[in-house]
Design an enzyme around this catalytic site. Structure first.
Site, mmCIF file in Angstrom:
data_model
loop_
_atom_site.group_PDB
_atom_site.id
_atom_site.type_symbol
_atom_site.label_atom_id
_atom_site.label_comp_id
_atom_site.label_asym_id
_atom_site.label_seq_id
_atom_site.Cartn_x
_atom_site.Cartn_y
_atom_site.Cartn_z
ATOM 1 N N LYS A 73 0.846 -1.192 0.000
ATOM 2 C CA LYS A 73 0.000 0.000 0.000
ATOM 3 C C LYS A 73 0.887 1.250 0.000
ATOM 4 C CE LYS A 73 -0.765 -0.616 4.938
ATOM 5 N NZ LYS A 73 -1.711 -0.459 6.021
ATOM 6 N N TYR A 304 15.088 30.379 7.828
ATOM 7 C CA TYR A 304 13.840 31.019 8.260
ATOM 8 C C TYR A 304 13.808 31.170 9.777
ATOM 9 C CZ TYR A 304 11.363 30.572 3.795
ATOM 10 O OH TYR A 304 10.954 30.704 2.502
#
Ligand SMILES: Cc1ncc(COP(=O)(O)O)c(C=O)c1O
Length: 417
Positions: A73, A304
Site C-alpha cells: 500500500k 527562516y
C-alpha cells in the site's frame, strides 16, 4: 521537449487515466509522480531491487512455509509499487495486499498477475471492476456481504465472489467484532453468492517487547476460526502476521502479510533488540546535492526565523531537499546528512525545497557534491549510513511515515543491485 514528444506523453497519460473495463469506463485519478525520464533535478530516490529480493528470501526463513502476500500500500511504502511488485512477483511472492482499489488497479496495469487483496474495505461502485480485475475484497460487515450477494443475484458480477473476512481481535480499527461474528457467519453460511476464501486479522502490538497483547489476539483469532468452522465455513487462507509477527514467528499461518521488512526497515522500535538484524538491507537511498556553499561569521543566523546561530566561523552548505520532498520539517536543527561519507548536522529550519548543513568540519565541500539524506554513502572521508529509523527518531515519528512521505516530486530510480 519536442511538440511530438509532448503529444506522445499527453496521450500515454490519458491512456493511463482512462481504463476501459468491459462496456463501462472507470476513471481513476492518480497524482503523477516525477518519473526518471523527466528528471532534471539532482534529488532522487534510488531503489535497490536486489535488496528487495534478498529481503524476501530472508523473510522466508521466518515464515515456516506460509505464503507471502507482500503489502504494497501507499505506493509500495514510497518505493514505487509497480516496480516493487514486478520484482517480487518474479521472485516468487504469492500475492499482494493494497489498501485501495486504485492501488490494485495500478498493479494490474503494471502487468501483475498474482492475487491482489484490497484491505481498505471501501469499494464505492467498483464491485464489478474489482471482480473483473481479479481483486479480492476484504469484508467486515453484513452490508458489504449483502451488497456482493445482491450484485451476483442480479447478474452484475459472477459468483461466488471470493472474499477475505476480517475479524477484530483486539485492535479496534477494522474487522467484525467477536460479538457480531456469529450473525455474519450465519448470514454467510446461507449465502451461496459469497465464498470466504480467507480469514484475517491484524496485530496491534507485535512490535512491542511484551507479547501479551499479541498472544491474546492470536487466542481470539483461534476462537473466530472455530466459530466459522462450526458454521461450516473453512477458509483456505488464514493470515494475521505483519512484519513484526513474522520476525517473531507469531501468527505464521497459511499466509503472512509483511510490508516494511521487505524494504529492509525494522518494524521494531530501536529499543527492541535483535530483529531484523543486519541481514536485512534498506532498499531505498535518497540523495541530493549541494547547490550552494557560503562562509558565515560567528554569531550569524541561518534560515527562516534565524533558528540557528553560528557559534564560530562556519561553512554552510545548502542542499536541494526540503519538506516538500518529504524531509520532515521537524528535522530543523536536528539530525544529519552525509557528505563525502561524513555526517554534517542540519542547521536552521528545513524549508520547502532546501535545507542547510554545517560542513565546517568537512574540508572541501563544494557545489554538486552528493548529499545522502537516507541510506549509505561511501566517500573519501569514510562510510556512514542514515536509517529511516534514525530520521523517524529525530522527527518523533515512525520509519513507516518517513518512507511513505518521500514525495512524488522525488523521482524513483531502480537499480540492480
Ligand atoms: C492490515 C495490514 N496488514 C499488514 C500490514 C503490514 O505491516 P508491516 O509493514 O508492519 O509489515 C499492514 C500495514 O500497516 C496492514 O495495515
Amino acid at each position: 521537449m519536442s511538440d511530438e514528444r509532448w503529444r506522445e506523453c499527453a496521450k500515454s497519460r490519458e491512456a493511463l487515466l482512462r481504463m476501459t473495463v468491459s462496456d463501462r469506463d472507470v476513471r481513476v485519478l492518480r497524482p503523477r509522480r516525477a518519473a526518471p525520464a523527466d528528471a532534471v533535478r539532482q534529488t532522487r530516490a534510488e531503489v535497490n531491487l536486489a535488496a528487495l529480493r534478498a529481503n524476501l528470501r530472508m523473510l522466508r526463513r521466518y515464515t515456516e512455509g506460509a505464503a507471502v502476500w507482500a503489502v504494497l500500500k501507499a505506493d509500495g511504502y514510497g518505493h514505487g509499487a509497480p516496480a516493487v511488485a514486478r520484482t517480487l512477483e518474479r521472485a516468487g511472492v504469492n500475492g499482494f495486499c493494497v489498501a485501495l482499489f486504485e492501488e490494485g488497479v495500478e498493479l494490474r496495469d503494471a502487468g501483475i498477475r498474482a492475487p491482489i487483496l484490497v484491505m481498505g474495505g471501501y469499494y464505492g461502485g467498483v464491485h464489478r471492476e474489482m471482480a473483473l480485475r481479479g481483486m479480492v475484497p476484504v469484508v467486515y460487515d453484513l452490508a458489504q456481504v449483502s451488497q456482493f450477494a445482491r450484485l451476483v443475484r442480479s447478474g452484475v458480477i459472477d459468483g461466488p465472489v471470493r472474499v477475505h473476512l476480517k475479524v477484530d481481535t483486539g485492535m479496534a480499527r477494522l474487522g467484525v467484532t467477536m460479538t457480531d461474528l456469529p450473525q455474519i457467519v450465519t448470514a454467510i453460511e446461507q449465502c451461496k453468492e459469497v465464498h470466504v476464501e480467507g480469514l484475517m486479522s491484524h496485530f496491534a502490538s507485535a512490535d512491542l517487547v511484551d507479547c501479551t497483547d499479541t498472544e491474546r489476539q492470536l487466542a481470539v483469532f483461534e476462537e473466530a476460526r472455530l466459530l466459522l468452522k462450526r458454521g461450516g465455513i473453512d477458509p483456505a487462507l488464514c493470515h494475521v502476521a505483519n512484519s513484526a509477527g513474522v520476525l517473531r514467528r507469531m501468527g505464521n499461518m497459511d499466509a503472512v502479510r509483511p510490508g516494511i521488512a521487505l524494504f529492509g526497515v525494522s518494524p521494531f522500535s530501536p529499543a527492541r533488540e535483535g530483529v531484523p538484524g543486519p541481514e536485512f538491507q534498506q532498499a531505498i537511498r535518497v540523495r541530493t546535492e549541494v547547490i550552494a556553499v557560503r562562509e558565515v561569521c560567528a554569531g550569524e543566523r541561518v534560515g527562516y526565523g534565524g533558528s540557528y546561530t553560528t557559534n564560530r566561523p562556519s561553512r554552510i552548505a545548502t542542499v536541494a531537499m526540503g519538506y516538500a520532498d518529504g524531509l520532515p520539517r521537524l528535522l530543523s536543527n536536528r539530525g544529519d546528512m552525509l557528505v563525502r561519507g561524513h555526517r554534517a548536522p542540519i542547521v536552521g529550519a528545513v524549508s520547502m525545497d532546501m535545507t542547510m548543513l554545517d560542513v565546517t568540519a568537512i574540508s572541501g565541500v563544494a557545489v554538486r557534491d552528493e548529499v545522502v539524506v537516507l541510506g549509505g554513502q561511501d566517500g573519501d572521508l569514510g562510510h556512514d549510513f542514515i536509517s529511516a529509523a534514525e530520521i523517524a527518531a529525530h522527527a518523533g515519528t515512525i520509519a513507516y511515515e518517513v518512507l511513505t512521505s518521500i514525495s512524488r516530486r522525488v523521482p524513483r530510480f531502480y537499480r540492480e543491485p
